[in-house]
Design an enzyme around this catalytic site. Structure first.
Site, PDB file in Angstrom:
ATOM      1  N   ASP A  34       0.817  -1.216   0.000  1.00 12.82           N
ATOM      2  CA  ASP A  34       0.000   0.000   0.000  1.00 12.82           C
ATOM      3  C   ASP A  34       0.849   1.263   0.000  1.00 12.82           C
ATOM      4  OD1 ASP A  34      -2.696  -1.034   0.217  1.00 12.82           O
ATOM      5  OD2 ASP A  34      -2.167  -1.692   2.238  1.00 12.82           O
ATOM      6  N   HIS A  65      -0.562  -0.915  -4.605  1.00 12.10           N
ATOM      7  CA  HIS A  65      -1.843  -0.200  -4.585  1.00 12.10           C
ATOM      8  C   HIS A  65      -1.545   1.273  -4.333  1.00 12.10           C
ATOM      9  CE1 HIS A  65      -5.817   0.326  -2.062  1.00 12.10           C
ATOM     10  NE2 HIS A  65      -5.845   1.036  -3.171  1.00 12.10           N
ATOM     11  N   GLY A 145      -7.019   4.123   3.187  1.00 11.14           N
ATOM     12  CA  GLY A 145      -6.220   4.978   4.074  1.00 11.14           C
ATOM     13  C   GLY A 145      -5.686   4.298   5.313  1.00 11.14           C
ATOM     14  N   PHE A 146      -6.420   3.327   5.833  1.00  9.33           N
ATOM     15  CA  PHE A 146      -5.980   2.712   7.091  1.00  9.33           C
ATOM     16  C   PHE A 146      -6.271   1.216   7.096  1.00  9.33           C
ATOM     17  CE2 PHE A 146      -6.909   7.124   7.872  1.00  9.33           C
ATOM     18  CZ  PHE A 146      -5.801   7.557   8.611  1.00  9.33           C
ATOM     19  N   ASP A 178     -10.359  -5.332  -0.818  1.00  3.75           N
ATOM     20  CA  ASP A 178      -9.287  -4.870   0.056  1.00  3.75           C
ATOM     21  C   ASP A 178      -9.864  -4.164   1.280  1.00  3.75           C
ATOM     22  OD1 ASP A 178      -6.945  -3.902   1.135  1.00  3.75           O
ATOM     23  OD2 ASP A 178      -6.452  -2.582  -0.551  1.00  3.75           O
ATOM     24  N   GLY A 179      -9.629  -4.784   2.458  1.00  5.52           N
ATOM     25  CA  GLY A 179      -9.980  -4.128   3.708  1.00  5.52           C
ATOM     26  C   GLY A 179     -11.018  -4.866   4.524  1.00  5.52           C
ATOM     27  N   GLY A 200      -4.764  -7.688   5.693  1.00  4.71           N
ATOM     28  CA  GLY A 200      -3.640  -7.139   6.451  1.00  4.71           C
ATOM     29  C   GLY A 200      -3.653  -7.617   7.880  1.00  4.71           C
TER      30      GLY A 200
END
Ligand code: DX5
Ligand code: ZN
Length: 222
Positions: A34, A65, A145-146, A178-179, A200
């Site tokens: 990222d 990404h 972003g996180f 993603d996420g 992640g």
């Protein structure tokens, strides 16, 4: 095809990054990287010196990404680093009045798989015109972003719409999300038709990250 798992090193222990990448590479399919600029997203992650170091030891394809403004400035730099899959945000391209299809073609011409990323609030039909030019779409299942956020439940229907369009038009574009992926939601994600999941926290916050990838793979089967 079985779901592919792409651990996101944003959640890794950076003091142990080389070891963790080697560990996770025993069981994972792709390494997700990222890049954030503090402008397109309100956070800064890591950039090219880290990417070069990761590429030196990576035995798996690296999926970069770009969560940055003006992503096109860095396509050549990513290719020089040896990135295998490169995505940029559709929102960033459109904000500058650029044609995302042209960006995708440029990424392909540099020898990388071309990916189109977009946030959970981006109208899904507005992605459809670019599916011919993309090797994969990166449908964010959290706002970029996180790490460590909760999955947006809208992603399941969004993935189903994307897959329907891809199948109807007989395209080869893969769908990556993603996420917020966890043991608890990966079966529903797989059932929606996702080809690649980025994970992640679920992977790197586990005691044994390589084993956790295998656990996620089993949970994906439902
Ligand atoms: C978020 C990043 C994700 C993030 C995923 O902006 O693009 O790749 O690392 O992290 P988890 O799996 O913890 O949500
Ligand atoms: Zn990401």
């Amino acid at each position: 095809m079985a779901i592919q798992i792409a651990p996101s090193i944003l959640a890794a222990d950076f003091l142990e990054l080389g070891k963790q990448i080697k560990d996770v590479s025993k069981t994972a399919d792709i390494i997700h990287f990222d890049i954030m600029d503090g402008s397109f997203v309100p956070n800064i992650s890591f950039g090219f010196p880290v990417l070069d170091a990761v590429k030196k030891i990576a035995t798996l394809p690296v999926d970069a990404h770009l969560m940055i403004v003006h992503p096109e400035k860095y396509f050549e730099r990513c290719a020089a680093s040896g990135v295998n899959m490169l995505s940029f945000h559709l929102e960033a391209a459109l904000a500058d009045g650029n044609d995302p299809a042209v960006f995708l073609d440029r990424i392909r011409s540099l020898g990388m798989k071309a990916g189109l990323a977009f946030n959970p609030d981006f109208p899904i039909e507005k992605v459809f015109p670019y599916l011919d030019n993309a090797d994969y779409v990166l449908a964010m299942s959290v706002f970029a972003g996180f790490g460590g956020q909760h999955i947006e439940d809208s992603v399941y229907d969004r993935v189903k719409s994307l897959k329907k369009e891809i199948v109807e038009r007989k395209l080869k574009c893969l769908v990556e999300i993603d996420g917020g992926v966890t043991r608890d939601n990966i079966a529903a994600i797989a059932a929606a038709g996702v080809d690649i999941v980025v994970a992640g926290s679920a992977v790197f916050k586990a005691d044994d990250c390589a084993a956790e990838v295998q656990v996620l793979r089993e949970f994906a089967l439902g």
